[in-house]
Design an enzyme around this catalytic site. Structure first.
Site, PDB file in Angstrom:
ATOM      1  N   GLU A  18      26.069  39.368  26.916  1.00 19.27           N
ATOM      2  CA  GLU A  18      25.632  38.611  25.696  1.00 19.27           C
ATOM      3  C   GLU A  18      24.407  37.603  26.248  1.00 19.27           C
ATOM      4  OE1 GLU A  18      25.264  37.510  22.992  1.00 19.27           O
ATOM      5  OE2 GLU A  18      27.037  38.251  21.641  1.00 19.27           O
ATOM      6  N   ARG A 101      35.019  28.227  23.390  1.00 17.48           N
ATOM      7  CA  ARG A 101      33.797  28.326  24.326  1.00 17.48           C
ATOM      8  C   ARG A 101      32.714  28.323  23.754  1.00 17.48           C
ATOM      9  NH1 ARG A 101      32.069  33.512  23.807  1.00 17.48           N
ATOM     10  NH2 ARG A 101      33.510  35.164  23.192  1.00 17.48           N
ATOM     11  N   ASN A 103      29.022  30.458  22.481  1.00 18.43           N
ATOM     12  CA  ASN A 103      28.738  31.662  22.338  1.00 18.43           C
ATOM     13  C   ASN A 103      27.498  31.808  22.081  1.00 18.43           C
ATOM     14  OD1 ASN A 103      30.108  34.516  21.817  1.00 18.43           O
ATOM     15  ND2 ASN A 103      29.082  34.385  19.952  1.00 18.43           N
ATOM     16  N   ASN A 148      26.868  33.689  15.623  1.00 22.07           N
ATOM     17  CA  ASN A 148      25.940  34.437  15.899  1.00 22.07           C
ATOM     18  C   ASN A 148      24.603  34.394  15.181  1.00 22.07           C
ATOM     19  OD1 ASN A 148      26.713  36.335  18.022  1.00 22.07           O
ATOM     20  ND2 ASN A 148      28.610  37.096  16.915  1.00 22.07           N
ATOM     21  N   ASP A 199      25.699  40.479  15.005  1.00 21.78           N
ATOM     22  CA  ASP A 199      25.952  39.821  15.945  1.00 21.78           C
ATOM     23  C   ASP A 199      24.477  39.099  16.422  1.00 21.78           C
ATOM     24  OD1 ASP A 199      26.887  39.465  18.976  1.00 21.78           O
ATOM     25  OD2 ASP A 199      28.451  40.627  18.509  1.00 21.78           O
TER      26      ASP A 199
END
Length: 292
Positions: A18, A101, A103, A148, A199
């Protein structure tokens, strides 16, 4: 769909690749294996990858200056010293919440960062999207499950984002001077009912959104009016995020993931977790520096 044309980069496969970005000052692409707690640096001049172990999960990197970077992590923004790799927590974000967390995220032209958080097990509505400017943290959108597609129009007046679980790519007017919203989000593209999930994304110099399709094995391009105008095939099924690379910012790399695939699925998707350079030309933009 345009058939895949490009090559796999000679770099380690990731469990959850990522956050790719490119530093034109050094000709280096950077990306993360989030759950593997690794930061990967890839120099195109030598086609060499270097893997850096991290003490925390990280997901977004941005340049500050020649000597420093910031990394969005599960505890907040950490200042990274390039020479030593030393990390220093400078802006806590959900640091007291062990269940979440960082992203997806991206730096706005103003030097501010939009960063999303999510549950480590993708718990519904566990995360949020934040605006961070010079250490000041503003929560923009709460109750996000999987943030995202955060990216910005070339003039800095529009922001795009999605909650992958929701399935709609959103657009909101923002102040070009600050990166803060000036209105309410509306639907840019409704992906519900289509295959795969929205995404990571980048926005090119023409305002075209290039979005990786998790589970779809492709990168889709959307014109500024929301019309899908192109689909580029990539070998891994779980494509995660594109980034503009090269001295002319005219190519895309795409990260991917192996996470969640069974032994049988991995046998059918041997390139899962690898990062690919696509041959298709694009009119990319370099990412701005984060301003401390």
């Amino acid at each position: 769909m345009t058939k895949f044309s490009g090559r796999k980069l000679d770099a380690p496969a990731c469990r959850l690749g990522e956050g790719p970005t490119y530093d034109p000052h050094t000709g280096t692409a950077w990306w993360f294996d989030i759950v593997g707690r690794k930061l990967i640096a890839y120099k195109f001049a030598s086609d060499e990858a270097t893997m850096h172990e991290l003490p925390v999960m990280g997901s977004v990197l941005a340049r500050v200056d020649n000597a420093r970077q910031i990394i969005a992590t599960e505890t907040g923004l950490q200042l990274r010293h390039v020479t030593t790799g030393e990390l220093e927590l400078i802006t806590p974000i959900e640091a007291d919440n062990a269940q979440t967390r960082s992203n997806d995220g991206r730096v706005h032209q103003s030097g501010a960062l939009w960063i999303g958080t999510m549950g480590k097990n993708a718990e519904k509505h566990a995360g949020a999207i934040y605006h961070v400017a010079r250490g000041a943290v503003t929560r923009l959108y709460p109750d996000i499950s999987i943030p995202n597609a955060i990216c910005f129009s070339p003039d800095g007046a529009l922001a795009y984002f999605t909650d992958t679980m929701d399935g709609r790519l959103m657009r909101v007017a923002i102040d070009p001077e600050t990166g803060l919203p000036t209105g309410s989000p509306d639907v840019f593209h409704d992906h519900r009912g289509e295959d795969g999930g929205l995404d990571g994304a980048v926005c090119d110099a023409d305002g075209t959104i290039w979005n990786a399709r998790w589970g779809g094995g492709r990168v889709d391009a959307y014109a500024p009016d929301g019309t899908r105008i192109r689909s580029l095939q990539v070998p891994p099924g779980q494509a995660t995020c594109p980034a503009f690379v090269g001295e002319n910012r005219d190519r895309l790399i795409v990260t991917s993931a192996r996470e969640g695939l069974s032994t049988e699925q991995l046998a059918d998707d041997p390139d899962a977790g690898s990062t690919f350079l696509l041959d298709h030309p694009v009119k990319g933009r370099f990412e701005p520096d984060y301003i401390l």
